[in-house]
Design an enzyme around this catalytic site. Sequence first.
Site, PDB file in Angstrom:
ATOM      1  N   LYS D 101       0.880  -1.178   0.000  1.00 35.22           N
ATOM      2  CA  LYS D 101       0.000   0.000   0.000  1.00 35.22           C
ATOM      3  C   LYS D 101       0.909   1.216   0.000  1.00 35.22           C
ATOM      4  O   LYS D 101       1.619   1.468   0.978  1.00 35.22           O
ATOM      5  CB  LYS D 101      -0.922   0.021   1.230  1.00 35.22           C
ATOM      6  CG  LYS D 101      -1.729   1.314   1.308  1.00 35.22           C
ATOM      7  CD  LYS D 101      -2.659   1.421   2.498  1.00 35.22           C
ATOM      8  CE  LYS D 101      -3.117   2.884   2.646  1.00 35.22           C
ATOM      9  NZ  LYS D 101      -3.993   3.090   3.805  1.00 35.22           N
ATOM     10  N   ALA D 189      -9.583   5.591   3.125  1.00 29.14           N
ATOM     11  CA  ALA D 189      -9.491   6.772   4.001  1.00 29.14           C
ATOM     12  C   ALA D 189     -10.778   7.584   4.040  1.00 29.14           C
ATOM     13  O   ALA D 189     -11.383   7.872   3.007  1.00 29.14           O
ATOM     14  CB  ALA D 189      -8.341   7.697   3.617  1.00 29.14           C
ATOM     15  N   SER D 212      -9.654   3.402  11.276  1.00 35.32           N
ATOM     16  CA  SER D 212     -10.170   4.141  12.439  1.00 35.32           C
ATOM     17  C   SER D 212     -11.636   3.829  12.727  1.00 35.32           C
ATOM     18  O   SER D 212     -12.034   3.741  13.889  1.00 35.32           O
ATOM     19  CB  SER D 212     -10.051   5.652  12.210  1.00 35.32           C
ATOM     20  OG  SER D 212      -8.751   6.020  11.856  1.00 35.32           O
TER      21      SER D 212
END
Lengths: 264, 264, 264, 264
Positions: D101, D189, D212
């Site tokens: 990545k 993201a 997250s």
Amino acid sequence: MNNNQAWLLADQEINSRLLIGSALYPSPDIMRQAIQASGSQVVTVSIRRQNPGDQSGQAFWQIIQSLGCHILPNTAGCRNAKEAITTAHMAREIFGTNWIKLEVIGDDYTLQPDPFDLVKAAQALIEDGFEVFPYASDDLVLCQKLVDVGCRIVMPWASPIGSGKGIMNPYNMELIRQRLPNTTLIVDAGIGKPSHAAQALEMGFDGVLLNSAVALADDPVKMATAFKQAMEAGRLGFEAGTMPQREFASASTPTLGTPFWHQD
Amino acid sequence: MNNNQAWLLADQEINSRLLIGSALYPSPDIMRQAIQASGSQVVTVSIRRQNPGDQSGQAFWQIIQSLGCHILPNTAGCRNAKEAITTAHMAREIFGTNWIKLEVIGDDYTLQPDPFDLVKAAQALIEDGFEVFPYASDDLVLCQKLVDVGCRIVMPWASPIGSGKGIMNPYNMELIRQRLPNTTLIVDAGIGKPSHAAQALEMGFDGVLLNSAVALADDPVKMATAFKQAMEAGRLGFEAGTMPQREFASASTPTLGTPFWHQD
Amino acid sequence: MNNNQAWLLADQEINSRLLIGSALYPSPDIMRQAIQASGSQVVTVSIRRQNPGDQSGQAFWQIIQSLGCHILPNTAGCRNAKEAITTAHMAREIFGTNWIKLEVIGDDYTLQPDPFDLVKAAQALIEDGFEVFPYASDDLVLCQKLVDVGCRIVMPWASPIGSGKGIMNPYNMELIRQRLPNTTLIVDAGIGKPSHAAQALEMGFDGVLLNSAVALADDPVKMATAFKQAMEAGRLGFEAGTMPQREFASASTPTLGTPFWHQD
Amino acid sequence: MNNNQAWLLADQEINSRLLIGSALYPSPDIMRQAIQASGSQVVTVSIRRQNPGDQSGQAFWQIIQSLGCHILPNTAGCRNAKEAITTAHMAREIFGTNWIKLEVIGDDYTLQPDPFDLVKAAQALIEDGFEVFPYASDDLVLCQKLVDVGCRIVMPWASPIGSGKGIMNPYNMELIRQRLPNTTLIVDAGIGKPSHAAQALEMGFDGVLLNSAVALADDPVKMATAFKQAMEAGRLGFEAGTMPQREFASASTPTLGTPFWHQD
């Protein structure tokens, strides 16, 4: 110079499409300057209890009178039809006008209207000879009902009073404008920035009523001028016919086979 | 009357914050009237191929000159750095200005910039003494890179050219303004309505460049006036300091224990 | 496997939070398969006129019965309280349930509810022993009023019936959820995609009622499965407590002074 | 049960469309449980400095290995092509995979990619035999350029890392999907809620990478399950063909002249 044509608000010829409040200014003098700078000819004032002997009230009233504006008393703080009707009658007596901004608050937090008592009060006041400016939510059925009971003017909110969020639900607002072509429609509450006011007029609304956006700006007088310009911009934009929005981009410049220069 | 202060664009004192294109108008005369009505002092013109003998080009050029505006030639239609650099040099010779709106198209459909060749061309042109106005996407890193290679002016897009969608990604735009406080930032492309232009200036952008929104309006001259007003409104609104937006509504009227009248 | 806990809807233990309509499917058999795939245990059915001898009605009814779901008759097409009350009584007799989805249409175009006759009919039906599921707009005051007249369940719309636009006004919806914590709140109308349904449950709504989004999908059975999953996802997401949204980005990876590997 | 078909990610048959990060969990054990609950078969891990003797690193690594997932090392924290290339080579050696990545951070605040060094690094790594998963912004031209230098996979962001804002610019994202039909596109993201993930798949994206949203949820394991469901819902919704969105509402129920019951 004002680029806009005069229009009729409740049979009165008015040059500005901005209606402005008289609360929350840092001082009476700044209020006076701001209202003048806004170009507005309609000023809302509030009466909760008659208090003619109050000195500060007298001073305020003298300023308001000196502006030469139409007075639009409101029923701010009323929580049911009865209170609002009583307040409206008091206002008519004190201010000598049959205009009334009808507020019937249905929620103490958002200050949004109670549609039920709003219609009830509107009907009663129209029968009593008032020119009712009802503060409504952006619900087409409610707005239609207000027209049905005799309102010539309806004032749907953009978003909650004092929130400054602008037009929360453009779909609803466009629908109201489209479906009530013969009603004077004024966006009331929630306007926070000049661009919000311009957007409302671009959508075809007849006017905008605001207070906090000017009174709570860092520089209320300059902000009032900004709104004056924005109102004119929005109305001219509406009249000029905005370009169609396109889902995907197209070159604004024809780049092949076109005359020299005629490209951008 | 112009309510805004003059500002400096590439060391030139300018009164209007609107930069306007010269393509797509119904006729040269309507173009002339619209540009005048817009109050703009900077007009973009396109040169794909030098063609001095073209009659229509001559007529167009006479109109442009008669407006007394700064000329901002562009490199519309260029697809790589080399083409753009060549076009810029041609433009400097023809128009007698070192200003260049640098367009390097990365996609024929959306006409969005190619960040790679844009930076490359910007760097080369700055070394050659140009004042580069780069048309960029709303990517902070790209905008920063353009500043790093010497651009004093950066022009992020609102949305695709000719789409009229307004500012698609306010988050990105606010970030760019916040992070590049010393760069002249002009919103270029995608502006469709006067309220979009006002919004850009309220966010603190220094100017707006547009073309289709005026040229393709039903009444371009009236729309140009609308944008003139909206630019002034937006700038004044920015300077006046807009009220804070609040998540939940609060009454704008203190209704208890306040002096008579001081309620709305 | 169902990852969600059972919940109580009008005192009935229900495993799915999806309520589904029975109109607009390509065929009765696809309807049957789609409802089964959706996992829904509550199916809305419409009755405008009693017509027990109608053959197609019989076949439809047998399918509905074979599904073993709770029947939620509606008053679709009713335009005032009287019509809706009459229809509700007919439905109770025919379907043998006191549940009624109360629709009182205030506008033939948007099919949005008439708040006035909705409250009136709700009150009358509750007095007559019905469990009323009122289809409402996203107006807090209206929803509160429905609770005040005895509704334990309120169903605000996301956007107009059949529009597929999803939640038009998240502010209003969040406010309704926040202010009516003890009311069963079901989002009804306007849901177009599985993500819309998940979003409603993430906001804390108790359920979602939809029809077109499944019935008009290219593959209704597969779409029903998608909604089943989305409902579970949204509810679990709500229960799991979503991360706070941050205005500006922060690195999710602590990159300095942290143990090896513990970085992403 | 998994309702989705297996798909090919860099020639590997994968059942889940969720790629998940391994940072920020309250504990290694919760990380393990959450990753298992998510159904993900691809886990990103970060290496800033090789540190094989670190005990906590060993424990972490054993957990990751026990999950039986594909490892996707990342270059988090790298600020230019050189750092990223070096980190990628280290990762290939340590983790025994050519997958990488590729993160090249262009701004320390938003952590958005640097398009210039990203393309440079991608090209170099592809020449070195890596399977590059580049973390990109939602800029079509950048994504196209990554494809041009040999990427089979591109990962545009939804919004800044750790912001939880979801898809900020749906226009850009839809355009990228539409224009790169043969590229594996993964949203990376900014995903904060299950509904965001479902929305990405409904738009036709092949997968979602997040960290997250699960690790920082109040209950990461439950949230991981929520995302598992949301991914399946979104993919099924995409495959089932969502209903067209309509600008104005239409009755979903044909109410006149239709057979009994067939109304909703």
